[in-house]
Design an enzyme around this catalytic site. Structure first.
Site, mmCIF file in Angstrom:
data_model
loop_
_atom_site.group_PDB
_atom_site.id
_atom_site.type_symbol
_atom_site.label_atom_id
_atom_site.label_comp_id
_atom_site.label_asym_id
_atom_site.label_seq_id
_atom_site.Cartn_x
_atom_site.Cartn_y
_atom_site.Cartn_z
ATOM 1 N N ASP A 102 -8.243 4.387 -7.748
ATOM 2 C CA ASP A 102 -7.475 5.300 -8.600
ATOM 3 C C ASP A 102 -8.197 5.418 -9.952
ATOM 4 O O ASP A 102 -9.122 6.215 -10.096
ATOM 5 C CB ASP A 102 -6.053 4.733 -8.725
ATOM 6 C CG ASP A 102 -5.089 5.665 -9.437
ATOM 7 O OD1 ASP A 102 -5.511 6.747 -9.865
ATOM 8 O OD2 ASP A 102 -3.906 5.309 -9.576
ATOM 9 N N PHE A 151 1.738 9.889 -5.907
ATOM 10 C CA PHE A 151 2.001 8.480 -5.591
ATOM 11 C C PHE A 151 2.228 8.361 -4.094
ATOM 12 O O PHE A 151 3.109 9.028 -3.539
ATOM 13 C CB PHE A 151 3.215 7.988 -6.389
ATOM 14 C CG PHE A 151 3.390 6.513 -6.313
ATOM 15 C CD1 PHE A 151 2.693 5.675 -7.183
ATOM 16 C CD2 PHE A 151 4.225 5.941 -5.363
ATOM 17 C CE1 PHE A 151 2.823 4.294 -7.092
ATOM 18 C CE2 PHE A 151 4.369 4.566 -5.267
ATOM 19 C CZ PHE A 151 3.664 3.746 -6.137
HETATM 20 C C1 PRP Z 1 -3.999 -1.091 -5.928
HETATM 21 C C2 PRP Z 1 -5.118 -0.922 -4.916
HETATM 22 C C3 PRP Z 1 -6.357 -1.178 -5.703
HETATM 23 C C4 PRP Z 1 -5.982 -0.772 -7.113
HETATM 24 C C5 PRP Z 1 -6.613 0.533 -7.431
HETATM 25 O O1 PRP Z 1 -3.644 -2.422 -5.983
HETATM 26 O O2 PRP Z 1 -4.981 -1.814 -3.843
HETATM 27 O O3 PRP Z 1 -6.718 -2.544 -5.653
HETATM 28 O O4 PRP Z 1 -4.555 -0.649 -7.164
HETATM 29 O O5 PRP Z 1 -6.238 0.979 -8.702
HETATM 30 P P1 PRP Z 1 -7.273 1.265 -9.866
HETATM 31 O O6 PRP Z 1 -8.411 2.059 -9.297
HETATM 32 O O7 PRP Z 1 -6.456 2.090 -10.837
HETATM 33 O O8 PRP Z 1 -7.708 -0.030 -10.447
HETATM 34 P P2 PRP Z 1 -2.261 -2.922 -6.605
HETATM 35 O O9 PRP Z 1 -2.513 -3.443 -8.007
HETATM 36 O O10 PRP Z 1 -1.227 -1.846 -6.480
HETATM 37 O O11 PRP Z 1 -1.904 -4.165 -5.727
HETATM 38 P P3 PRP Z 1 -1.597 -4.269 -4.149
HETATM 39 O O12 PRP Z 1 -2.902 -3.958 -3.443
HETATM 40 O O13 PRP Z 1 -1.172 -5.678 -3.968
HETATM 41 O O14 PRP Z 1 -0.525 -3.281 -3.795
#
Ligand code: PRP
Length: 175
Positions: A102, A151
């Protein structure tokens, strides 16, 4: 979001087709060399499970657990490692497997951290490439599906820890 509904975006068949395609790309690029797949918990657990069975090369799997602080702080790029690798990646061919890229902060942090361990090569594979909010100049080498914004939940992705078990990927929209 108090009142919301889930709108199907990518079916389980579409996801399976893209996982198979990415698996073929990786198989062809590595041609029988052993690949160390590093899954980023929690979101990637289903993608890792399906992807490694679509790769026609020897695969070793490990996981890291990363967490970013709340929405405001995550845009400040604060990422924390809550579980480190358990195997050595020195002189090995490594592919980071993410469910979603993201802002790019998580991936940027992890790439920099893993590069310190001198892998022979380091590539990135993401199921979802979400483009609109990218803040770090970082691109995945292998991409399953692309969205601009929105989302999403399902196939490992959560909303407040729910819906990771959905076989398809849905948009969360205000009802
Ligand atoms: C999500 C996803 C990535 C990160 C990407 O993890 O799994 O690791 O966000 O976002 P970014 O590019 O903005 O850094 P999350 O923190 O939601 O944890 P999860 O995988 O445990 O759901």
């Amino acid at each position: 979001m108090s009142d919301y509904e889930l709108k199907p975006l990518f079916s389980r068949e579409r996801i399976a087709a893209e996982v198979a395609r990415v698996g073929r790309e990786i198989s062809s690029d590595y041609e029988g060399r052993e690949v160390v797949v590093v899954g980023v918990l929690k979101g990637s657990f289903l993608f890792v499970a399906d992807l490694i069975r679509a790769i026609n090369a020897p695969v070793v799997v490990d996981f890291v657990r990363l967490a970013s602080y709340g929405a405001e702080m995550s845009s400040a790029g604060i990422v924390e490692m809550r579980k480190d690798l358990e195997i050595s990646i020195r002189d090995r061919d490594v592919i980071i497997v993410e469910d979603i890229v993201d802002s790019g902060y998580t991936l940027d942090y992890l790439c920099n951290k893993l590069l310190l361990q001198d892998p022979r090569s380091l590539k990135v594979c993401t199921l979802i490439d979400k483009r609109a909010r990218r803040e770090k100049d970082i691109e995945a080498d292998y991409v399953g599906l692309t969205i601009e914004e929105g989302f999403i939940v399902g196939y490992g992705l959560d909303y407040d820890e729910r819906y990771r078990d959905l076989p398809e990927i849905c948009l969360v929209e205000k009802a």
